[in-house]
Design a protein around this motif. Sequence first.
Motif, PDB file in Angstrom:
ATOM      1  N   ASN A  74       0.832  -1.206   0.000  1.00 58.19           N
ATOM      2  CA  ASN A  74       0.000   0.000   0.000  1.00 58.19           C
ATOM      3  C   ASN A  74       0.868   1.258   0.000  1.00 58.19           C
ATOM      4  O   ASN A  74       0.581   2.243   0.687  1.00 58.19           O
ATOM      5  N   LEU A  75       1.953   1.182  -0.773  1.00 57.75           N
ATOM      6  CA  LEU A  75       2.858   2.316  -0.930  1.00 57.75           C
ATOM      7  C   LEU A  75       2.955   2.664  -2.406  1.00 57.75           C
ATOM      8  O   LEU A  75       2.833   1.784  -3.266  1.00 57.75           O
ATOM      9  N   ALA A  76       3.156   3.938  -2.708  1.00 56.71           N
ATOM     10  CA  ALA A  76       3.334   4.352  -4.093  1.00 56.71           C
ATOM     11  C   ALA A  76       4.645   3.787  -4.623  1.00 56.71           C
ATOM     12  O   ALA A  76       5.664   3.797  -3.923  1.00 56.71           O
ATOM     13  N   TYR A  77       4.610   3.297  -5.856  1.00 54.67           N
ATOM     14  CA  TYR A  77       5.822   2.723  -6.436  1.00 54.67           C
ATOM     15  C   TYR A  77       6.954   3.746  -6.511  1.00 54.67           C
ATOM     16  O   TYR A  77       8.120   3.405  -6.331  1.00 54.67           O
ATOM     17  N   ASP A  78       6.602   5.003  -6.773  1.00 58.55           N
ATOM     18  CA  ASP A  78       7.662   6.008  -6.901  1.00 58.55           C
ATOM     19  C   ASP A  78       8.242   6.412  -5.549  1.00 58.55           C
ATOM     20  O   ASP A  78       9.188   7.194  -5.480  1.00 58.55           O
ATOM     21  N   SER A  79       7.685   5.888  -4.461  1.00 58.83           N
ATOM     22  CA  SER A  79       8.255   6.151  -3.143  1.00 58.83           C
ATOM     23  C   SER A  79       9.269   5.076  -2.756  1.00 58.83           C
ATOM     24  O   SER A  79       9.964   5.201  -1.755  1.00 58.83           O
ATOM     25  N   LEU A  80       9.325   4.008  -3.570  1.00 57.36           N
ATOM     26  CA  LEU A  80      10.254   2.917  -3.303  1.00 57.36           C
ATOM     27  C   LEU A  80      11.538   3.113  -4.104  1.00 57.36           C
ATOM     28  O   LEU A  80      11.519   3.700  -5.187  1.00 57.36           O
ATOM     29  N   SER A  81      12.624   2.605  -3.590  1.00 59.49           N
ATOM     30  CA  SER A  81      13.888   2.703  -4.318  1.00 59.49           C
ATOM     31  C   SER A  81      13.841   1.846  -5.573  1.00 59.49           C
ATOM     32  O   SER A  81      12.996   0.950  -5.706  1.00 59.49           O
ATOM     33  N   LYS A  82      14.749   2.123  -6.480  1.00 59.23           N
ATOM     34  CA  LYS A  82      14.812   1.357  -7.723  1.00 59.23           C
ATOM     35  C   LYS A  82      15.054  -0.116  -7.429  1.00 59.23           C
ATOM     36  O   LYS A  82      14.465  -0.991  -8.076  1.00 59.23           O
ATOM     37  N   LEU A  83      15.894  -0.405  -6.439  1.00 59.14           N
ATOM     38  CA  LEU A  83      16.202  -1.790  -6.087  1.00 59.14           C
ATOM     39  C   LEU A  83      14.954  -2.523  -5.602  1.00 59.14           C
ATOM     40  O   LEU A  83      14.645  -3.629  -6.070  1.00 59.14           O
ATOM     41  N   VAL A  84      14.224  -1.923  -4.680  1.00 55.75           N
ATOM     42  CA  VAL A  84      13.024  -2.569  -4.145  1.00 55.75           C
ATOM     43  C   VAL A  84      11.960  -2.696  -5.229  1.00 55.75           C
ATOM     44  O   VAL A  84      11.249  -3.708  -5.295  1.00 55.75           O
ATOM     45  N   ASN A  85      11.843  -1.706  -6.088  1.00 58.33           N
ATOM     46  CA  ASN A  85      10.894  -1.804  -7.195  1.00 58.33           C
ATOM     47  C   ASN A  85      11.220  -3.005  -8.084  1.00 58.33           C
ATOM     48  O   ASN A  85      10.319  -3.712  -8.544  1.00 58.33           O
ATOM     49  N   ARG A  86      12.491  -3.242  -8.325  1.00 61.75           N
ATOM     50  CA  ARG A  86      12.889  -4.375  -9.158  1.00 61.75           C
ATOM     51  C   ARG A  86      12.606  -5.702  -8.457  1.00 61.75           C
ATOM     52  O   ARG A  86      12.181  -6.673  -9.091  1.00 61.75           O
ATOM     53  N   ILE A  87      12.821  -5.747  -7.149  1.00 64.83           N
ATOM     54  CA  ILE A  87      12.520  -6.963  -6.392  1.00 64.83           C
ATOM     55  C   ILE A  87      11.017  -7.248  -6.433  1.00 64.83           C
ATOM     56  O   ILE A  87      10.580  -8.383  -6.659  1.00 64.83           O
ATOM     57  N   VAL A  88      10.227  -6.204  -6.217  1.00 67.49           N
ATOM     58  CA  VAL A  88       8.775  -6.336  -6.253  1.00 67.49           C
ATOM     59  C   VAL A  88       8.315  -6.831  -7.631  1.00 67.49           C
ATOM     60  O   VAL A  88       7.442  -7.692  -7.742  1.00 67.49           O
ATOM     61  N   LEU A  89       8.923  -6.288  -8.682  1.00 65.70           N
ATOM     62  CA  LEU A  89       8.559  -6.699 -10.028  1.00 65.70           C
ATOM     63  C   LEU A  89       8.928  -8.161 -10.276  1.00 65.70           C
ATOM     64  O   LEU A  89       8.183  -8.895 -10.932  1.00 65.70           O
TER      65      LEU A  89
END
Length: 252
Positions: free
Chosen positions: A143-158
């Motif tokens: 329940n967090l905005a994707y742009d509030s996450l670091s690039k690394l965490v965004n890649r892990i989530v993806l």
Amino acid sequence: MYKLMIVDDEPQILEGMKRILDWERYGFVRIETCETTDEAMSRIVDLLPDIAIFDVCIGKDLGYETIRKLNEFHVPTKFIIMSGYSEFKYAQEAIRCGVRDYLLKPVERTKLQHTIEKIIVEDLHGSIGTMTSESINRDPVLNLAYDSLSKLVNRIVLMVKTEYAQNITLKSVAERFQMNSTYLGQLFLKETRMKFSEYLMAYRMLMAQDRIQTTDEKISYIAFSVGYNNLNYFYTHFQSYFGKSPSELRGK
């Protein structure tokens, strides 16, 4: 309103791409997938999808070669190439074929989102309405905005979203980043306040919930399709997460 075709020889990638965006909110009422270029050729000519997303390498074939042939048939489809290769040659050939974008794998949600929105507005003369609303840009588990996450965490989530049905672990993710798994786990926990294993389980539960409520598939099949080889383990996690059994959720 719109039709989408996704072409890749890896079933897990196809499944992940079907779920990477809320396609229905963009007006896509039909999503088809193909695992070979021969199948893609015939089905695109029949279906005439508004947008087709091709992997650059499909088996021994090249996605842009198939796009070049389809262009000769003057199909109105707009093409996107995705690739695990950053070689200029591939990108150059794709551009020559008139593709609308060349996206590197793992495909970043925001980049794909912007490309799809651009095609809808500029090529299909449609509108995206509320497509950039907060709900689309927030992770359903965190329940967090994707742009509030670091690039690394965004890649892990993806990675989780595209490979949750496979045997994905923190160790396997860390190996791909060439990082220590303990350190990577600590970074993920610090930023999301959730362990990687907890995030993976939660996402699998949401995917299972969706299939239970929208299909008549057997619970055992759904459990396997979201990454559980042990049915009892699935039932335990499901009951703990939702407070009810899969059958109770389905209302049967």
